[in-house]
Design a protein around this motif. Structure first.
Motif, short mmCIF file in Angstrom:
data_model
loop_
_atom_site.label_atom_id
_atom_site.label_comp_id
_atom_site.label_asym_id
_atom_site.label_seq_id
_atom_site.Cartn_x
_atom_site.Cartn_y
_atom_site.Cartn_z
N GLN A 28 0.91 -1.27 0.08
CA GLN A 28 -0.07 0.05 0.00
C GLN A 28 0.72 1.27 0.06
N ASP A 29 1.99 1.35 0.77
CA ASP A 29 2.87 2.43 0.70
C ASP A 29 3.39 2.61 -0.64
N GLN A 30 4.01 1.66 -1.23
CA GLN A 30 4.30 1.92 -2.46
C GLN A 30 3.55 2.33 -3.62
N ARG A 31 2.30 1.68 -3.54
CA ARG A 31 1.18 2.36 -4.47
C ARG A 31 0.99 3.94 -4.16
N LEU A 32 0.99 4.25 -2.88
CA LEU A 32 0.65 5.46 -2.41
C LEU A 32 1.88 6.40 -2.81
N LEU A 33 2.97 5.90 -2.70
CA LEU A 33 4.13 6.74 -3.32
C LEU A 33 4.19 7.04 -4.92
N LEU A 34 3.58 5.92 -5.54
CA LEU A 34 3.47 6.30 -7.00
C LEU A 34 2.52 7.35 -7.29
N THR A 35 1.44 7.21 -6.45
CA THR A 35 0.24 8.17 -6.71
C THR A 35 0.59 9.51 -6.55
N LEU A 36 1.54 9.82 -5.15
CA LEU A 36 1.99 11.07 -4.77
C LEU A 36 2.88 11.57 -5.80
N ARG A 37 4.06 10.66 -6.34
CA ARG A 37 4.93 11.10 -7.80
C ARG A 37 3.96 11.64 -8.80
N HIS A 38 2.89 10.92 -9.17
CA HIS A 38 2.10 11.31 -10.14
C HIS A 38 1.70 12.43 -10.12
N LEU A 39 0.72 12.66 -9.01
CA LEU A 39 0.20 13.87 -8.32
C LEU A 39 1.07 15.14 -8.38
N HIS A 40 2.40 14.88 -7.94
CA HIS A 40 3.48 16.11 -7.93
C HIS A 40 3.96 16.36 -9.16
N SER A 41 3.92 15.40 -10.14
CA SER A 41 4.29 15.69 -11.74
C SER A 41 3.11 16.76 -12.45
N ILE A 42 1.77 16.15 -12.14
CA ILE A 42 0.74 17.16 -12.65
C ILE A 42 0.80 18.34 -11.91
N LEU A 43 1.04 18.46 -10.67
CA LEU A 43 1.17 19.84 -10.23
C LEU A 43 2.18 20.59 -10.88
N GLU A 44 3.19 20.05 -10.91
CA GLU A 44 4.35 20.98 -11.69
C GLU A 44 4.13 21.20 -13.15
N GLU A 45 3.41 20.40 -13.69
CA GLU A 45 2.76 20.83 -15.31
C GLU A 45 1.79 21.82 -14.96
N LEU A 46 0.89 21.91 -13.96
CA LEU A 46 0.22 22.90 -13.85
C LEU A 46 0.63 24.30 -13.45
N ARG A 47 1.73 24.19 -12.70
CA ARG A 47 2.50 25.24 -12.13
C ARG A 47 3.09 25.99 -13.12
N ALA A 48 3.72 25.30 -14.33
CA ALA A 48 4.47 25.80 -15.44
C ALA A 48 3.36 26.23 -16.32
N GLU A 49 2.29 25.68 -16.77
CA GLU A 49 1.11 26.23 -17.47
C GLU A 49 0.63 27.56 -16.73
N SER A 50 0.57 27.68 -15.66
CA SER A 50 0.12 28.79 -14.90
C SER A 50 1.10 30.11 -14.86
N ALA A 51 2.29 29.55 -15.04
CA ALA A 51 3.35 30.81 -15.18
C ALA A 51 3.35 31.14 -16.45
N ARG A 52 3.17 30.46 -17.64
CA ARG A 52 3.08 30.85 -18.83
C ARG A 52 1.77 31.57 -19.12
N TRP A 53 0.87 31.20 -18.46
CA TRP A 53 -0.49 32.26 -18.49
C TRP A 53 -0.28 33.64 -17.95
N GLU A 54 0.43 33.63 -16.93
CA GLU A 54 0.71 34.96 -16.32
C GLU A 54 1.63 35.73 -17.12
N ASP A 55 2.61 34.97 -17.45
CA ASP A 55 3.65 35.75 -18.66
C ASP A 55 2.80 36.30 -19.73
N THR A 56 2.03 35.38 -20.36
CA THR A 56 1.29 36.05 -21.56
C THR A 56 0.32 37.10 -21.09
#
Length: 99
Positions: A28-56
């Motif tokens: 269960q810990d391994q599954r949760l870690l994989l989920t956390l990593r996945h969500l972290h990468s999504i958050l990073e993508e969204l932050r980058a997209e938000s920064a691009r929007w703010e720059d634009t």
């Protein structure tokens, strides 16, 4: 005077049950870690997209709506909430009982 209780399981059975529970918790810990990593990468993508929007938006060259339409045409499609929840579907929320 003795009470009529169920006999306590022997130490070997208890230790075996504990080993199984710990192994399941590790999975269960391994599954949760994989989920956390996945969500972290999504958050990073969204932050980058938000920064691009703010720059634009701050550049004032084009409207944010036009910039978004242009970027969506060239880049990936927006993420749906179903795709975001996908990693969570395999997580088992079981509670185990004592032996």
């Amino acid at each position: 005077m003795k009470t009529a209780e169920a006999p306590a399981p022997n130490l070997g059975q208890t230790l075996e049950w504990l080993r199984r529970e710990l192994a399941e918790m590790q999975i269960q810990d391994q599954r949760l870690l994989l989920t956390l990593r996945h969500l972290h990468s999504i958050l990073e993508e969204l932050r980058a997209e938000s920064a691009r929007w703010e720059d634009t938006r701050s550049s004032g060259g084009t409207s944010p709506i036009r910039a978004r339409a242009d970027s969506e045409g060239r880049a990936r499609q927006p993420m749906s909430s179903r795709w975001l929840a996908q990693p969570l579907s395999g997580v088992d929320n079981r509670r185990s009982s004592l032996p």
